[in-house]
Design a protein around this motif. Structure first.
Motif, short mmCIF file in Angstrom:
data_model
loop_
_atom_site.label_atom_id
_atom_site.label_comp_id
_atom_site.label_asym_id
_atom_site.label_seq_id
_atom_site.Cartn_x
_atom_site.Cartn_y
_atom_site.Cartn_z
N PHE A 139 0.82 -1.22 0.00
CA PHE A 139 0.00 0.00 0.00
C PHE A 139 0.85 1.27 0.00
CE2 PHE A 139 -2.53 -3.30 2.09
CZ PHE A 139 -3.70 -3.24 1.34
N ALA A 140 2.18 1.12 -0.21
CA ALA A 140 3.10 2.25 0.00
C ALA A 140 2.71 3.52 -0.74
CB ALA A 140 4.52 1.84 -0.39
N ASP A 141 2.14 3.39 -1.94
CA ASP A 141 1.83 4.58 -2.73
C ASP A 141 0.38 5.04 -2.59
OD1 ASP A 141 4.46 4.85 -3.80
OD2 ASP A 141 4.04 3.03 -4.97
N ARG A 142 -0.34 4.40 -1.71
CA ARG A 142 -1.74 4.79 -1.53
C ARG A 142 -1.89 5.97 -0.57
NH1 ARG A 142 -6.40 0.34 -0.64
NH2 ARG A 142 -5.46 -0.53 -2.53
N GLN A 143 -2.91 6.78 -0.79
CA GLN A 143 -3.21 7.88 0.12
C GLN A 143 -3.73 7.30 1.44
OE1 GLN A 143 -3.14 11.45 -0.81
NE2 GLN A 143 -1.87 10.55 -2.42
N ILE A 144 -3.29 7.88 2.57
CA ILE A 144 -3.69 7.30 3.86
C ILE A 144 -5.21 7.36 4.08
CG2 ILE A 144 -1.58 7.47 5.22
CD1 ILE A 144 -2.85 10.13 6.37
N GLY A 145 -5.87 8.37 3.49
CA GLY A 145 -7.32 8.48 3.65
C GLY A 145 -8.08 7.32 3.02
N GLN A 146 -7.41 6.57 2.14
CA GLN A 146 -8.08 5.46 1.46
C GLN A 146 -7.85 4.11 2.14
OE1 GLN A 146 -6.44 5.76 -2.46
NE2 GLN A 146 -7.38 7.75 -2.85
N LEU A 147 -7.31 4.13 3.34
CA LEU A 147 -7.05 2.87 4.05
C LEU A 147 -8.14 2.61 5.08
CD1 LEU A 147 -3.28 3.42 4.89
CD2 LEU A 147 -4.21 2.14 2.96
N SER A 148 -8.26 1.34 5.49
CA SER A 148 -9.15 1.00 6.61
C SER A 148 -8.51 1.49 7.92
CB SER A 148 -9.36 -0.50 6.67
OG SER A 148 -8.18 -1.13 7.15
N GLY A 149 -9.31 1.50 8.97
CA GLY A 149 -8.82 1.96 10.26
C GLY A 149 -7.60 1.17 10.76
N GLY A 150 -7.66 -0.13 10.60
CA GLY A 150 -6.55 -0.97 11.07
C GLY A 150 -5.29 -0.76 10.25
N GLN A 151 -5.48 -0.53 8.94
CA GLN A 151 -4.32 -0.27 8.08
C GLN A 151 -3.68 1.07 8.45
OE1 GLN A 151 -6.37 -0.59 4.33
NE2 GLN A 151 -5.73 -2.72 4.01
N GLN A 152 -4.51 2.05 8.74
CA GLN A 152 -3.99 3.36 9.15
C GLN A 152 -3.18 3.22 10.43
OE1 GLN A 152 -7.75 5.42 9.33
NE2 GLN A 152 -7.55 6.23 7.26
N GLN A 153 -3.71 2.44 11.35
CA GLN A 153 -3.01 2.21 12.62
C GLN A 153 -1.63 1.58 12.37
OE1 GLN A 153 -2.63 3.00 16.07
NE2 GLN A 153 -4.85 2.91 15.86
N ARG A 154 -1.58 0.64 11.45
CA ARG A 154 -0.32 -0.04 11.16
C ARG A 154 0.68 0.90 10.50
NH1 ARG A 154 -3.51 -4.73 8.62
NH2 ARG A 154 -1.67 -5.34 7.47
N VAL A 155 0.20 1.81 9.64
CA VAL A 155 1.10 2.79 9.02
C VAL A 155 1.71 3.70 10.10
CG1 VAL A 155 1.22 4.76 7.45
CG2 VAL A 155 -0.10 2.73 6.82
N PHE A 156 0.90 4.04 11.10
CA PHE A 156 1.44 4.90 12.16
C PHE A 156 2.41 4.13 13.06
CE2 PHE A 156 -1.27 7.94 10.42
CZ PHE A 156 -0.75 9.17 10.81
N MET A 157 2.22 2.83 13.15
CA MET A 157 3.22 2.02 13.86
C MET A 157 4.53 1.98 13.05
SD MET A 157 0.77 -0.93 15.38
CE MET A 157 2.06 -1.88 16.15
N ALA A 158 4.40 1.90 11.73
CA ALA A 158 5.61 1.91 10.88
C ALA A 158 6.36 3.23 11.04
CB ALA A 158 5.21 1.71 9.41
N ARG A 159 5.62 4.31 11.12
CA ARG A 159 6.27 5.61 11.30
C ARG A 159 7.07 5.62 12.61
NH1 ARG A 159 3.44 11.45 12.38
NH2 ARG A 159 2.76 10.35 14.23
N ALA A 160 6.46 5.08 13.67
CA ALA A 160 7.15 5.04 14.97
C ALA A 160 8.40 4.17 14.88
CB ALA A 160 6.20 4.52 16.04
N MET A 161 8.30 3.06 14.14
CA MET A 161 9.46 2.18 14.03
C MET A 161 10.56 2.80 13.18
SD MET A 161 8.09 -1.63 13.90
CE MET A 161 6.35 -1.56 14.01
N ALA A 162 10.18 3.51 12.12
CA ALA A 162 11.17 4.17 11.25
C ALA A 162 11.95 5.23 12.02
CB ALA A 162 10.48 4.79 10.04
#
Ligand SMILES: Nc1ncnc2c1ncn2[C@@H]1O[C@H](COP(=O)(O)OP(=O)(O)O)[C@@H](O)[C@H]1O
Ligand SMILES: [Mg+2]
Length: 257
Positions: A139-162
Motif C-alpha cells: 500500500f506504500a503509494d496509496r493515500q492514507i485516507g483510502q485505508l481502513s482503520g486498522g491499516q492506518q493504525q499499522r502505518v502509524f506504527m511503521a512511522r514510529a518504528m522508522a
C-alpha cells in the motif's frame, strides 16, 4: 546515553517515580510509580477519564509533572526524546491530508515537516522496511485516507518504528477496528516486541487484556495495581476501580469460568 547505561540490562526502559500531573485543581494522575523492563508489552487499563492518555503523554514528555519524574533507560525523559515514539489515537489525525503511506512512514525519519520530499535512499529503505514489518508494503503509494482503520493504525506504527525508537507508546490502537484487524495489529505488536522493543498500550477491553499483555497497569488517578494479568485482573481490585460497571463483571465472570 553512555555505554554503561546501554549495556546494563537491569536499567528499566521506563521508570516513573511518584508522578503527579494536573490540568486543573484535581490531579489527573496522583503519585504513580512503576518500572518497565525492556522488551515488555504493557497494557494500561482503567475506566474513562482515569488518566491513561495523561500517563502516556507524561512518559513522552508532552506534559510537565507537578511532582515526580520519568526516566527512559536511566535518563531524564527530555534527554531521551528520540527513543520514545507515539502512535496517536486515530481520532487525533487528519485523514484527509493528501499524503501517501510511504510518506507517513518517512515522517518517522524527519518529524512532521515536509522535508521527506528529498530524503536519501537510506531513509527510504528504513521507511520501507518498517512498512514491510507492519505488512503494508503493497500500500506504500496509496493515500492514507483510502485505508481502513486498522491499516492506518499499522502505518502509524511503521512511522514510529522508522523513527528508530526503542519504546513505542500506543493510545487505544484497537478502538473502532474489526476483529480481523485487531488480530493483525496484535501480531504487529508481538513482532515489535520480539525485535526487542518495549511497548506500552492503552487498552479498553478487559476481556482481552490477559491474552494480549505481559504486564497490566490498572489506573484510576492512582496506580491501583501493576503486575502480570492474573494478579491485576482480580475481582476485588476491579470492583474498586470500576465500581458499578456490571457489564465488565459479566464479561469477566464468563471468562473466568
Ligand atoms: N487537556 C485537558 N485539559 C483539562 N483536563 C483534561 C485534559 N485532558 C484530560 N483531562 C482530564 O484529566 C483526566 C484524565 O484524562 P485522560 O488522561 O484523558 O483519561 P483516559 O485516557 O483514561 O480516558 C480526566 O478527568 C480528563 O477530563
Ligand atoms: Mg484516553
Amino acid at each position: 546515553m553512555n555505554d554503561k547505561t546501554q549495556r546494563d540490562s537491569a536499567t528499566p526502559a521506563i521508570e516513573v517515580k511518584n508522578l503527579t500531573v494536573s490540568y486543573g485543581p484535581v490531579p489527573a494522575l496522583l503519585d504513580v510509580s512503576l518500572s518497565v523492563a525492556p522488551g515488555t508489552l504493557v497494557g494500561i487499563i482503567g475506566p474513562n477519564g482515569s488518566g491513561k492518555s495523561t500517563f502516556i503523554k507524561s512518559i513522552l514528555g508532552f506534559l510537565k509533572p507537578d511532582v515526580g519524574s520519568v526516566r527512559i533507560f536511566g535518563e531524564p525523559a527530555d534527554k531521551a526524546k528520540g527513543r520514545v515514539a507515539y502512535v496517536p489515537q486515530r481520532g487525533a489525525v487528519d485523514w484527509d491530508f493528501p499524503i501517501t503511506v510511504r510518506e507517513v512512514a518517512m515522517m518517522g525519519r524527519f518529524g512532521d515537516v515536509p522535508w521527506w520530499k528529498d530524503v536519501g535512499r537510506k531513509d527510504r529503505k528504513i521507511a520501507d522496511d518498517a512498512l514491510k514489518m507492519v505488512r503494508m508494503s503493497k500500500f506504500a503509494d496509496r493515500q492514507i485516507g483510502q485505508l481502513s482503520g486498522g491499516q492506518q493504525q499499522r502505518v502509524f506504527m511503521a512511522r514510529a518504528m522508522a523513527q528508530g525508537a526503542d519504546i513505542l507508546l500506543l493510545d487505544e490502537p484497537f478502538a473502532g477496528v474489526d476483529a480481523a484487524t485487531e488480530r493483525a495489529i496484535l501480531e504487529v505488536l508481538e513482532d515489535t516486541k520480539e525485535s526487542g522493543k518495549t511497548l506500552m498500550v492503552v487498552h479498553h477491553d478487559l476481556a482481552t487484556a490477559a491474552e494480549y499483555f505481559d504486564m497490566l497497569a490498572l489506573l484510576k488517578q492512582r496506580l491501583f495495581a501493576y503486575g502480570p494479568p492474573n494478579v491485576v485482573l482480580h475481582k476485588d481490585l476491579l470492583s474498586e476501580v470500576y465500581e458499578g460497571n456490571l457489564r465488565i463483571f459479566a464479561d469477566l465472570e464468563r471468562d473466568n469460568r
